[in-house]
Write a protein that holds these residues in place. Structure first.
Motif: not given
Length: 489
Positions: A279-285, A453, A462, A277
Motif C-alpha cells: 500500500t502507498m501508505w506503507h511507503y509514505s515515509n 513494490t 500518488i 504490504n
C-alpha cells in the motif's frame, strides 16, 4: 557591432567551459596508480549503484531505516571488510555509473554490470563474481505466443539504456524495434501496458519480477555469449590495478565459497518483506522524504534564481559592453542547453576539479538555470514601465540607482508577477531532473517505491497528486499577493 560582440562573448564563455572540462580530464588521465592507497587512506570505499534492479540492488526498510541492499551490496560489504574500510553507497541512474568512477565521484561501481569489450576501453573490471544469464520478461497472456527468442523477430523489445541487453537485442533479434529507458521500473510498466512486447533483462531480475508479479512470465534468451563479458563484475577507474587486484582476492573467496547463493537468498527475504504490504501508505515515509528534498531544492533555487536573474537583467541594461555581453552570453547559453545536461555537467564535469555533493550540485544547476529565465522575465518587466516614469524620477532629482530601486522595479514586479509565479511553479516540477544524479527528491523516491513494490502506476499517481497539491497551494499564495499588488495601485 553589438551583435558581433555578443557572439564573441558567447563563444568565449562556451570555450572557457569546454576548456574547464577538458582540463579536468587531462589532470586525471595520467595519475599514478594510487587507487588502493587512496581508499585505505580515506577509510571508505565509495560505490556507485542504481538501486532499482532487484535482486542485485534495491531499497528496503531495515530496522526502520531505508537502506540499499541486495546481492551486489553484500559483495561490496565483503570487499570493504577485506580492505579494512567502511562502505559508502551513492545512488544514481545506471547510465551514470561508469561516468561516476571516471570523474572521481565514486571509487567503484556495481549494478549487474557486464564487463564488455566496449566498457573495458573506458574502465577496468574485477573478476566476474556472478553469472546470472539473460532472459526476457513477457506478459503472461503472451506466454503462448512467445516461447523463445525467434518468436520476438520484428517486435518491440525494451532494455535499459546502456546495458548489454540493449545491444544484444539490436544485434541478435532480426527486425527488432529496441526501446531504451533509464529505469527498469519504467520498462516493466511499458511491458505491462503493452508499449513493448518483451523486456531484455538479467535472469535473476526476471525471476524476481515473475515471483512478485503474477501478470508476468519469462523466457530464456538463448544467447550464446562469452562468459567473460556477460557476468557481473565490479568496475573501477582505468588504471586502478592495485584496487582491482585487492578486490579480486575478495571475489575469489566469494566464488570459491559460493557466497552469492547466500547473498541472493538474503535479498529474496527482503524482497518478500517489500511485497507483503505494497500500500502507498506503507511507503509514505519515502514520499515525505521526497517532498522535503523537492521543496528544499525549489525554495533555495527560487531565492538564488531571483537574485541572479535580477543581477543579469540589470547587466543587460548596463551601458558597459562587457557586462552587457556577459549577461547576454550567459542567458543565451543556459536557455539553449537542457537542464538535464547542466545538472550532469555541474555534478560530473565541474566535479572533476571540485567534488560537489549531489544535493548541492542539483541546487546549483537548478538555480543557475532559473536565473537565466528570471532575468528575461525581469527585463521584460522593466521594459514594460513607461519611459515617462524615468523622466519624472529624474526631474525630482533621483539618481539612476534610486530610480531603478524605488520607481522602476516596484512597477516592473507588479507587471511580471504572473510570469514570475509561473516560473516558480515550473521550477518545482523541473527540479525533478536532479534524481538522475541520485538526489532523493520526489521522483527518485517514486522510482524506489515502484521497484520495491512491483507496482508501476499507483506510485506515479500518488506523485502526480502530491505535485498538484504543492503547485495548487503555491498558485493560491501567488494569486493572493497578485491581488494585493493590484489593490495597492
Amino acid at each position: 557591432m553589438k551583435g558581433l560582440f555578443n557572439k564573441i562573448a558567447q563563444s568565449v564563455l562556451i570555450a572557457a567551459v569546454t576548456l574547464l572540462f577538458l582540463g579536468g580530464l587531462a589532470t586525471t588521465g595520467h595519475a599514478a596508480d594510487d587507487s588502493l592507497k587512496t581508499v585505505e587512506d580515506k577509510g571508505t570505499l565509495v560505490v556507485a549503484t542504481s538501486p532499482d534492479y532487484p535482486p542485485y540492488e534495491f531499497q528496503a526498510t531495515v530496522h526502520g531505516k531505508s537502506k540499499v541492499i541486495g546481492m551486489d551490496m553484500d559483495v561490496m560489504k565483503k570487499v570493504a571488510k577485506d580492505l579494512g574500510v567502511k562502505l559508502e553507497i551513492k545512488s544514481m541512474n545506471f547510465d551514470s555509473l561508469l561516468v561516476a568512477i571516471q570523474t572521481g565521484k565514486a571509487d567503484v561501481a556495481v549494478g549487474g554490470i557486464n564487463p564488455t569489450a566496449e566498457r573495458r576501453q573506458s574502465v577496468d573490471f574485477s573478476d566476474i563474481y556472478y553469472l546470472g544469464g539473460q532472459s526476457f520478461l513477457i506478459n503472461k497472456t503472451d506466454a503462448g505466443k512467445y516461447k523463445n527468442r525467434s518468436d520476438l523477430k520484428g517486435l518491440k523489445i525494451g532494455a535499459q539504456t546502456g546495458t548489454l541487453q540493449y545491444n544484444l537485442a539490436k544485434q541478435k533479434i532480426p527486425g527488432a524495434q529496441v526501446k531504451g529507458m533509464d529505469k527498469s521500473t519504467d520498462l516493466v510498466l511499458a511491458l505491462k501496458t503493452h508499449k513493448i512486447d518483451a523486456l531484455g533483462i538479467e535472469t535473476p531480475s526476471a525471476e524476481a519480477y515473475v515471483k512478485n508479479d503474477k501478470s508476468l512470465a519469462m523466457i530464456n534468451s538463448g544467447y550464446k555469449l562469452d562468459k567473460n563479458e556477460v557476468g557481473a563484475a565490479i568496475a573501477a577507474k582505468k588504471g586502478s590495478d592495485a584496487l582491482i587486484n585487492a578486490m579480486n582476492k575478495s571475489v575469489a573467496t566469494i566464488n570459491k565459497d559460493n557466497l552469492t547463493d547466500q547473498y541472493l537468498a538474503d535479498a529474496g527475504k527482503y524482497m518478500k518483506v517489500n511485497t507483503q504490504n505494497t500500500t502507498m501508505w506503507h511507503y509514505s515515509n519515502y514520499f515525505v522524504t521526497g517532498v522535503e528534498y523537492t521543496l528544499l531544492i525549489s525554495a533555495v533555487s527560487v531565492v538564488i534564481g531571483v537574485l541572479l536573474g535580477t543581477l543579469l537583467a540589470l547587466m543587460r541594461f548596463s551601458k558597459n559592453k562587457l557586462l552587457h555581453g556577459l549577461a547576454v552570453a550567459y542567458i543565451e547559453f543556459v536557455r539553449g542547453t537542457p537542464l538535464m545536461v547542466q545538472v550532469m555537467f555541474v555534478y560530473f564535469g565541474i566535479g572533476i576539479i571540485v567534488n560537489i555533493p549531489a544535493l548541492l550540485s542539483g541546487i546549483i544547476a537548478v538555480s543557475l538555470n532559473s536565473g537565466a529565465y528570471v532575468a528575461e522575465i525581469i527585463r521584460s518587466g522593466i521594459d514594460s514601465v513607461a519611459k515617462g516614469q524615468t523622466e519624472a524620477a529624474s526631474s525630482l532629482g533621483l539618481s539612476k540607482g534610486d530610480t531603478m530601486r524605488f520607481v522602476i522595479l516596484p512597477q516592473a514586479i507588479r507587471n511580471i508577477w504572473p510570469a514570475l509565479g509561473n516560473e516558480f511553479i515550473s521550477l518545482i516540477k523541473e527540479s525533478s531532473i536532479v534524481s538522475i544524479i541520485g538526489v532523493t527528491d520526489l521522483i527518485y523516491q517514486t522510482n524506489i517505491v515502484r521497484a520495491d513494490t512491483y507496482r508501476g502506476v499507483m506510485p506515479i499517481f500518488i506523485t502526480m497528486l502530491i505535485y498538484f497539491v504543492i503547485t495548487f497551494l503555491l498558485t493560491r499564495v501567488l494569486n493572493h499577493y497578485e491581488g494585493k499588488m493590484k489593490h495597492a495601485r
